[in-house]
Structure formats: C-alpha cells, structure tokens
Design a protein around this motif. Structure first.
Motif, mmCIF file in Angstrom:
data_model
loop_
_atom_site.group_PDB
_atom_site.id
_atom_site.type_symbol
_atom_site.label_atom_id
_atom_site.label_comp_id
_atom_site.label_asym_id
_atom_site.label_seq_id
_atom_site.Cartn_x
_atom_site.Cartn_y
_atom_site.Cartn_z
ATOM 1 N N ARG A 113 0.839 -1.210 0.000
ATOM 2 C CA ARG A 113 0.000 0.000 0.000
ATOM 3 C C ARG A 113 0.871 1.255 0.000
ATOM 4 O O ARG A 113 0.594 2.208 -0.730
ATOM 5 C CB ARG A 113 -0.918 0.016 1.220
ATOM 6 C CG ARG A 113 -2.031 -0.981 1.155
ATOM 7 C CD ARG A 113 -2.857 -0.924 2.448
ATOM 8 N NE ARG A 113 -3.730 -2.069 2.565
ATOM 9 C CZ ARG A 113 -4.915 -2.176 1.981
ATOM 10 N NH1 ARG A 113 -5.368 -1.193 1.255
ATOM 11 N NH2 ARG A 113 -5.643 -3.250 2.123
ATOM 12 N N PHE A 117 1.106 4.094 -2.870
ATOM 13 C CA PHE A 117 0.902 5.514 -2.579
ATOM 14 C C PHE A 117 2.093 6.346 -3.038
ATOM 15 O O PHE A 117 1.917 7.457 -3.541
ATOM 16 C CB PHE A 117 0.623 5.749 -1.089
ATOM 17 C CG PHE A 117 0.397 7.197 -0.790
ATOM 18 C CD1 PHE A 117 -0.703 7.861 -1.326
ATOM 19 C CD2 PHE A 117 1.295 7.907 -0.028
ATOM 20 C CE1 PHE A 117 -0.902 9.210 -1.093
ATOM 21 C CE2 PHE A 117 1.101 9.264 0.213
ATOM 22 C CZ PHE A 117 0.004 9.913 -0.319
ATOM 23 N N THR A 121 1.850 9.391 -5.541
ATOM 24 C CA THR A 121 2.428 10.695 -5.216
ATOM 25 C C THR A 121 3.366 11.155 -6.329
ATOM 26 O O THR A 121 3.370 12.336 -6.694
ATOM 27 C CB THR A 121 3.192 10.619 -3.873
ATOM 28 O OG1 THR A 121 2.294 10.149 -2.866
ATOM 29 C CG2 THR A 121 3.735 11.967 -3.463
ATOM 30 N N GLU A 181 -5.059 8.398 -1.843
ATOM 31 C CA GLU A 181 -4.399 7.859 -0.644
ATOM 32 C C GLU A 181 -5.423 7.173 0.239
ATOM 33 O O GLU A 181 -5.187 6.069 0.739
ATOM 34 C CB GLU A 181 -3.714 8.977 0.150
ATOM 35 C CG GLU A 181 -3.088 8.465 1.434
ATOM 36 C CD GLU A 181 -2.519 9.562 2.320
ATOM 37 O OE1 GLU A 181 -1.660 9.232 3.139
ATOM 38 O OE2 GLU A 181 -2.936 10.724 2.186
#
Length: 187
Positions: A113, A117, A121, A181
């Motif tokens: 995870r 993310f 980003t 997110e």
C-alpha cells in the motif's frame, strides 16, 4: 491587447485541464486493492497479427471486489490473452479455465500500500510539474507581450490571473491525491 492575455489564460487553462485528465488516467491504473477493468488498459494481445487492446477482443468484467473475468469472443484467443497479461507485468497471474480467464487480486500488504501511494504521489508530482511548466510558459508569453508594448498593469494582472489558475489546479491535484491515498490505505 487584453484579448491576447485572455487567449493566453484560456490556453493555459486548457493545458492544465489536460494535465488533470492525464493524472486521472494514470491514477486509475494504480490498483487500490479493488478490481477494476482499467488495470488492463494498455495490455495488448496479438489478434490476427495486429496488436489489439484486450478490451477489443474480449468481454472484461468485474465479478467481485477481487476478481476480474475476461471472456474472449473467440476461444483461440484464451492463450494469447493469457500470454499478453503475463508479458504486461501488471502483477497478476491469469487463470485459464478453458472458457474464460480469471484474475484474482491479492489483498494488499501494508508495505505494498505504501509503495502504491508513493507511485501515486510521484504521478501527482508529475502533474504539478506539468501545471507549473504551463504557468511558466504563459508568464513568459505575457512578458514578451509587455516588451512589445503591453501596459505593465495589464501584464501584472495577467500574471496574477495565471498564478491564481495555477494555484487552483495544484489544489485540485492535492485533493485527487488525498482521495487516492484514502482509497489505497483503506483496508
């Protein structure tokens, strides 16, 4: 002359909207633990000698939150699609039952995870860089107009408008990333 500033602003807004659309497409490809047919976007299989997107040679559907099924319109395409998925390296192993192909999405670990993310980003940062590049180009155009005789007040107003537009789109990128997110970190 203010018509040219309006056209510069319009062009900048159009470019920034395109960057946002691109960001949305890239973020949709990052799987967040839920099955989505967009995971297979960009996966192509050989169909009579031509590279063809899987969605054009098979019916793709989501059975449940963790399973995608692919049912080719021609039986001989089963193994071709299976090889294409393996070659695409999307992190899923196809399971062929002779009628359709199933893709099971494993539950995401905490580490995975975080990795997803980070990727999201990075895509967000690419979007921001693109938006800032559009801002820079637009301000350069306004400064060039100012050298060619545009009043300083109009130039400053145009630059302020470009900056406000940039701030609006950067905030939109931040909001999209926050939503992604939340989606990724949701268990």
């Amino acid at each position: 002359m203010s018509d040219t500033i309006e056209s510069i602003l319009s062009e900048a807004q159009s470019g920034m909207k395109k960057r946002m659309a691109h960001l949305d497409v890239e973020l949709s490809r990052i799987r967040a633990g839920k099955a989505s047919v967009s995971i297979l976007d960009g996966v192509v299989a050989e169909y009579y000698g031509n590279p063809t997107p899987i969605s054009q040679v098979a019916n793709i559907s989501v059975m449940d939150a963790r399973t995608i099924t692919i049912q080719p319109w021609e039986k001989n395409m089963l193994s071709v699609i299976e090889r294409a998925i393996m070659a695409a390296n999307i992190g899923l192993t196809p399971q062929n039952d002779g009628v359709q192909i199933r893709l099971f999405l494993p539950p995401l670990t905490e580490e995975r995870r975080r990795e997803l993310f980070k990727r999201a980003t990075a895509e967000g940062e690419n979007g921001k860089v693109g938006i800032r590049t559009i801002r820079r180009d637009s301000i350069e155009q306004i400064k060039k107009l100012q050298k060619d005789g545009l009043s300083e007040d109009l130039a400053k107003g145009g630059e302020k408008s470009v900056q406000e537009l940039t701030d609006k789109f950067i905030l939109e990128v931040d909001n999209v990333l926050a939503a992604k997110e939340k989606e990724i970190m949701e268990i």
